[in-house]
Design an enzyme around this catalytic site. Structure first.
Site, PDB file in Angstrom:
ATOM      1  N   SER A  54      -1.587   8.634 -46.059  1.00 19.14           N
ATOM      2  CA  SER A  54      -2.165   7.311 -46.286  1.00 19.14           C
ATOM      3  C   SER A  54      -2.009   6.902 -47.755  1.00 19.14           C
ATOM      4  CB  SER A  54      -3.626   7.305 -45.830  1.00 19.14           C
ATOM      5  OG  SER A  54      -4.150   6.002 -45.792  1.00 19.14           O
ATOM      6  N   ASP A  88      -0.029   1.068 -36.232  1.00 17.66           N
ATOM      7  CA  ASP A  88      -1.001   1.420 -37.270  1.00 17.66           C
ATOM      8  C   ASP A  88      -1.518   0.136 -37.930  1.00 17.66           C
ATOM      9  OD1 ASP A  88      -2.358   2.287 -39.536  1.00 17.66           O
ATOM     10  OD2 ASP A  88      -0.765   3.621 -40.236  1.00 17.66           O
ATOM     11  N   HIS A  94      -3.282   5.310 -37.171  1.00 16.05           N
ATOM     12  CA  HIS A  94      -3.289   5.702 -38.579  1.00 16.05           C
ATOM     13  C   HIS A  94      -3.822   7.130 -38.694  1.00 16.05           C
ATOM     14  CE1 HIS A  94      -3.250   4.943 -42.889  1.00 16.05           C
ATOM     15  NE2 HIS A  94      -4.473   5.442 -42.977  1.00 16.05           N
TER      16      HIS A  94
END
Length: 357
Positions: free
Chosen positions: A166, A292, A321
């Site tokens: 991320s 996502d 995600h």
């Protein structure tokens, strides 16, 4: 089947031979295949492997400190010599630390392979004190550069690579775009990075996504700095920062100001890794799901990736995600964990086949 995007035939063949998971069909868990559900459930469903860390605090040039959590793997049978034991630097997400389940699973995979891991915790979020009124952001790579230099100086003979998740992936990509080939890292793995911050925040501001993710993430950001309020009040109107109700508002009042950007748009432009992809100088494998909400499929820089022989994208249609749950009861290994394990092993044990690309 995932879509494998790479302009370099040699890199493709390397992945097909030594990281075959990227060519296998990914079957998401049938009862939670939708991206938002995968994103929400992974932290609660997946197990949390036991990891014993050794903590190290290192000083920075501006007087601050960074908390590193080491998994030395001194019981490694494959690499009993610590000086040459392969090392993986792990970068968690926006408010993540070494305690996140996805980090613990990466360490568990590395332990089985005999590797050492070190987790880079961003300033002020792993229990250590802020010594200066400064935290972190996706665009500023100074702390990451200091950590990479420090780890490499401790084990200069050890093969060394990094994996970012991320925001950790965004930070790592921005570092690689800045340094090109001038890095001690052999290669990098990137998971669920937000490629274009403008598109990410716009997606997260849609009503349902705001309700499910944006508001919670904003409160996590506020919580991570509230403990340091006395230090940060030297530079910020903390009452105003604590009134933010979206990530964009938080970044406007806090992050962009802290790092000296004239506007939030200037910060978001600088933080978007899609603009640095052409300068990446080492092999990088990037896994994203096109469903996502943190990194919308249309914002993934497919064409830019095709222009750089060092870059390979693996794009799944499902996974959310940092989700990538698979199997009927996805307690343990996810598709993302398998990609991590196979790619890291491929780099450390067969990397000479791609380093001459």
């Amino acid at each position: 089947k995932p879509q494998l995007v790479a302009s370099n035939d040699r890199f493709c063949r390397f992945l097909e031979e030594h990281c075959p998971v990227v060519t296998e069909t990914y079957y998401p868990t049938i009862w939670c295949w939708e991206g938002r559900v995968q994103t929400l459930l992974r932290p609660f469903i997946t197990s949390r492997p036991q990891v014993q860390y050794r903590n190290e605090l290192i000083k920075t040039a501006d007087g601050g400190q960074i908390s590193l959590d080491w998994f030395d793997n001194n019981g490694s049978l494959h690499y009993p010599d610590a000086s040459t034991r392969p090392t993986v630097l792990l970068l968690p997400g926006l408010t993540g630390t070494s305690k996140e389940s996805y980090i613990l699973h990466m360490i568990h995979q590395s332990e089985m392979l005999g590797y050492r891991c070190v987790v880079f915790n961003n300033r002020g979020i792993a229990g250590e004190e802020l010594l200066t009124p400064r935290t972190y952001c996706a665009a500023n790579t100074e702390d990451l550069e200091a950590v990479i230099h420090h780890v490499h100086s401790l084990h200069p003979s050890a093969p060394f690579m990094a994996a970012g998740v991320s925001m950790g992936g965004m930070l790592l990509l921005n570092y690689l775009g800045k340094t090109g080939r001038d890095t001690p890292l052999m290669a990098a793995a990137i998971f669920s990075a937000g490629w274009n911050v403008f598109e990410s925040v716009e997606s997260l501001e849609k009503p349902l996504n705001w309700l499910l993710f944006n508001y919670y993430l904003t409160t996590c950001l506020q919580s991570s700095i509230s403990r340091h309020r006395q230090m940060l009040e030297q530079l910020f109107d903390m009452d105003l920062v604590m009134k933010a109700r979206t990530v964009r508002e938080f970044d406007k009042q806090f992050t962009s100001v802290m790092f000296g950007y004239p506007t939030i748009d200037d910060y978001y432009e600088d933080a978007s890794p899609c603009r640095k992809l052409k300068s990446v100088g080492i092999p990088v494998l990037c896994l994203n799901s096109v469903d996502d909400v943190f990194s919308p499929g249309h914002a993934i820089p497919v064409e830019a990736a095709k222009q750089n022989a060092n870059v390979a994208l693996v794009l799944t249609s499902c996974g959310g995600h940092i989700g990538f749950l698979e199997g009927i009861w996805p307690r343990k290994c996810t598709y993302m964990d398998r990609v991590f394990k196979q790619f890291v092993q491929a780099v450390f044990e067969h990397g000479n086949k791609i380093f001459s690309m």
